[in-house]
Enzyme design. Structure first.
Site, PDB file in Angstrom:
ATOM      1  N   GLU A 162       6.102 -27.803 -13.849  1.00 43.97           N
ATOM      2  CA  GLU A 162       4.737 -27.574 -13.354  1.00 43.97           C
ATOM      3  C   GLU A 162       3.742 -27.310 -14.480  1.00 43.97           C
ATOM      4  O   GLU A 162       3.123 -26.235 -14.542  1.00 43.97           O
ATOM      5  CB  GLU A 162       4.724 -26.392 -12.372  1.00 43.97           C
ATOM      6  N   GLU A 360      11.866 -28.407  -6.224  1.00 45.13           N
ATOM      7  CA  GLU A 360      11.633 -27.067  -5.654  1.00 45.13           C
ATOM      8  C   GLU A 360      10.938 -27.246  -4.318  1.00 45.13           C
ATOM      9  O   GLU A 360      10.073 -28.106  -4.151  1.00 45.13           O
ATOM     10  CB  GLU A 360      10.709 -26.187  -6.516  1.00 45.13           C
TER      11      GLU A 360
HETATM   12  C1  BGP Z   1       6.796 -22.449  -8.566  1.00 45.59           C
HETATM   13  C2  BGP Z   1       7.424 -22.073  -9.882  1.00 45.59           C
HETATM   14  C3  BGP Z   1       8.497 -21.046  -9.785  1.00 45.59           C
HETATM   15  C4  BGP Z   1       8.415 -20.073  -8.643  1.00 45.59           C
HETATM   16  C5  BGP Z   1       7.843 -20.666  -7.361  1.00 45.59           C
HETATM   17  C6  BGP Z   1       7.458 -19.674  -6.299  1.00 45.59           C
HETATM   18  O1  BGP Z   1       5.455 -22.746  -8.752  1.00 45.59           O
HETATM   19  O2  BGP Z   1       7.970 -23.184 -10.548  1.00 45.59           O
HETATM   20  O3  BGP Z   1       8.636 -20.459 -11.044  1.00 45.59           O
HETATM   21  O4  BGP Z   1       7.946 -18.862  -9.026  1.00 45.59           O
HETATM   22  O5  BGP Z   1       6.733 -21.483  -7.603  1.00 45.59           O
HETATM   23  O6  BGP Z   1       6.129 -19.256  -6.438  1.00 45.59           O
HETATM   24  P1  BGP Z   1       5.711 -17.754  -6.656  1.00 45.59           P
HETATM   25  O7  BGP Z   1       6.715 -17.154  -7.550  1.00 45.59           O
HETATM   26  O8  BGP Z   1       4.368 -17.796  -7.283  1.00 45.59           O
HETATM   27  O9  BGP Z   1       5.672 -17.144  -5.294  1.00 45.59           O
END
Ligand code: BGP
Length: 457
Positions: A162, A360
């Site tokens: 990302e 993801e």
């Molecule tokens: C994505 C990232 C992760 C993870 C996930 C969940 O954007 O790659 O690292 O953290 O989101 O989001 P958050 O942790 O902001 O709730």
């Protein structure tokens, strides 16, 4: 209906070094920022309180096995491997990553490795981070070192996770260090990240390694409020800024002409060298990881722009809250399962149907202890979330999309940047006090789905 997936479909989950490992010698921007502004982190919990993968990697891999993962993505910590970013390689870090990679392979779990997941070594940030081309070169050296050390056993590499997020967080919207608000600097960071990516791809190709190299992008399909031309234009610009700013360079080897024209018109283009475009063209990937959490809904702006305000993507659109949208209230993100299908169809029709997988997808929920039944979190909502998305992914595959797998965020509840442990995402519950790990109902569901390579719904 039964949803059966192609042979060798990748079933697994994703995580990252900084969010799971703990204990590290090299400082990152997160350690530095947390030490100065702990109030910016939920309940004042910082990056040293993670799920202790550094200590528990062996038993955690056993748990991956229990979840019937055939693949698993994590990242290498640049700051662990090379504490000052550019100098000596830390032999203990090499041992650690060798052990993790070897154990995964031994257990039949294919390692997918990301080189950079938001975790800039502080020494590199001190000289300007991605704004400085010396850091781009230091990253390319780091990537080359990783390929040389681990490239015989890691066959799926990702240059960045990302990459738009550090741009947004660090240079536009104030949720990552260095908390700058400046579009041209943001554009420079984005541009230099693409150059860093391309240098890593070049190094990988030059080394003639046996595997493949790609990148993980968070694609947020941009839906206009209506088909009114003003709304459609707003959605187009949001798509250019947030998706195509990385998608086009890595799949087509060049930036969209209308994005370049737009930034030029507002005098926001980063400094470019003549040889950059040839380098960017070399950065075309073998495999795209798609992170999908939420769609982006936009409409044309209701008000005129304040000319004194900093230049922002939102000069061109307002966010739109669609009536009746389904929300994950804890994270504040809309849940829209067909988005996964729309992404795949866009890749099929406009980008030559590249090899890709969902790298993801996930649902962060607060206070999950309230769902404990007989000692186990009964997270039926997460099973519904996953199966809803998988059904649309399946439709994409039936219609010819080249989607090779599905990885969930995440394996064990982990530390989530400024949200720390507010929202839990794992297949496995983590007790923060004891570090005890307990499989949730969704973990059992996923294990069965992976084993059967199918599910019923
Ligand atoms: C994505 C990232 C992760 C993870 C996930 C969940 O954007 O790659 O690292 O953290 O989101 O989001 P958050 O942790 O902001 O709730």
């Amino acid at each position: 209906m039964k949803y059966a997936f192609p042979d060798n479909f990748w079933w697994g989950s994703a995580s990252s070094a900084l969010q799971t490992e703990g204990t590290r010698e090299g400082e990152t921007t997160w350690d530095y920022w947390f030490a100065r502004e702990p109030n910016r982190f939920h309940n004042g919990v910082g990056p040293q309180h993670t799920s202790t993968f550094y200590q528990h990697w062996k038993t955690d891999i056993q748990l991956l096995k229990q979840l019937n993962h055939n693949s698993f993505r994590t990242s290498i910590s640049w700051a662990r491997l090379i504490p000052d970013g550019i100098g000596e390689v830390n032999p203990e870090a090499v041992d650690f990553y060798n052990q993790v990679i070897d154990e995964l392979n031994e257990q039949g779990i294919t390692p997918f490795i990301t080189l950079f997941h938001f975790d800039m070594p502080m020494a590199m940030q001190e000289i300007g981070g991605w704004e400085n081309r010396d850091v781009v070169d230091a990253y390319a050296r780091y990537a080359q070192i990783c390929f040389a050390l681990f490239g015989d056993r890691v066959l799926h590499w990702f240059t960045f996770n990302e990459p738009i997020v550090p741009v947004e967080g660090g240079y536009l919207y104030d949720f990552h260090y260095p908390n700058v608000v400046d579009f041209r600097r943001a554009a420079t960071v984005a541009y230099n990240t693409v150059l860093a990516h391309a240098l890593a791809v070049r190094a990988y190709r030059a080394g003639h390694y046996a595997g493949e190299i790609g990148i993980v992008l968070n694609l947020t399909p941009s839906y206009p409020r209506s088909q009114n031309p003003a709304d459609v234009k707003a959605a187009h610009i949001a798509d250019l800024m947030f998706n195509r700013s990385f998608l086009d360079p890595v799949l087509r080897g060049e930036y969209p002409a209308d994005l370049v024209a737009l930034l030029k018109a507002y005098d926001q283009l980063p400094a470019c060298n003549p040889e950059d475009s040839a380098l960017i063209a070399e950065g075309k990937i073998d495999l795209l990881g798609v992170n999908y959490y939420q769609p982006r809904r936009v409409k044309c702006r209701d008000s005129a722009v304040n000319p004194q305000a900093p230049f922002m993507p939102e000069w061109f659109f307002d966010n739109y809250e669609m009536p009746g949208r389904k929300m994950n209230p804890y994270r504040g993100w809309e849940i829209y399962e067909p988005g996964i299908y729309d992404i795949l169809i866009n890749l099929r029709d406009n980008y030559g149907n590249p090899r890709c997988f969902i790298s993801e997808n996930g649902m962060g929920v607060e206070n999950e202890q309230r769902f404990i039944e007989n000692g186990q979190i009964n997270d039926q909502y997460r099973i519904d979330f996953i199966s809803g998305h998988l059904a649309w992914l399946h439709k994409g595959i039936r219609e010819g999309c080249n989607c090779l797998g599905y990885h969930m965020w995440t394996f064990i509840d982990n530390w989530s940047w400024c949200n720390a442990y507010k929202n839990r995402y794992g297949f496995i519950q983590l007790d923060l006090d004891t570090q005890q790990r307990t499989i949730k109902k969704s973990g059992e569901w996923f294990a069965a789905t992976s084993l059967n390579n199918s599910f019923e719904r």
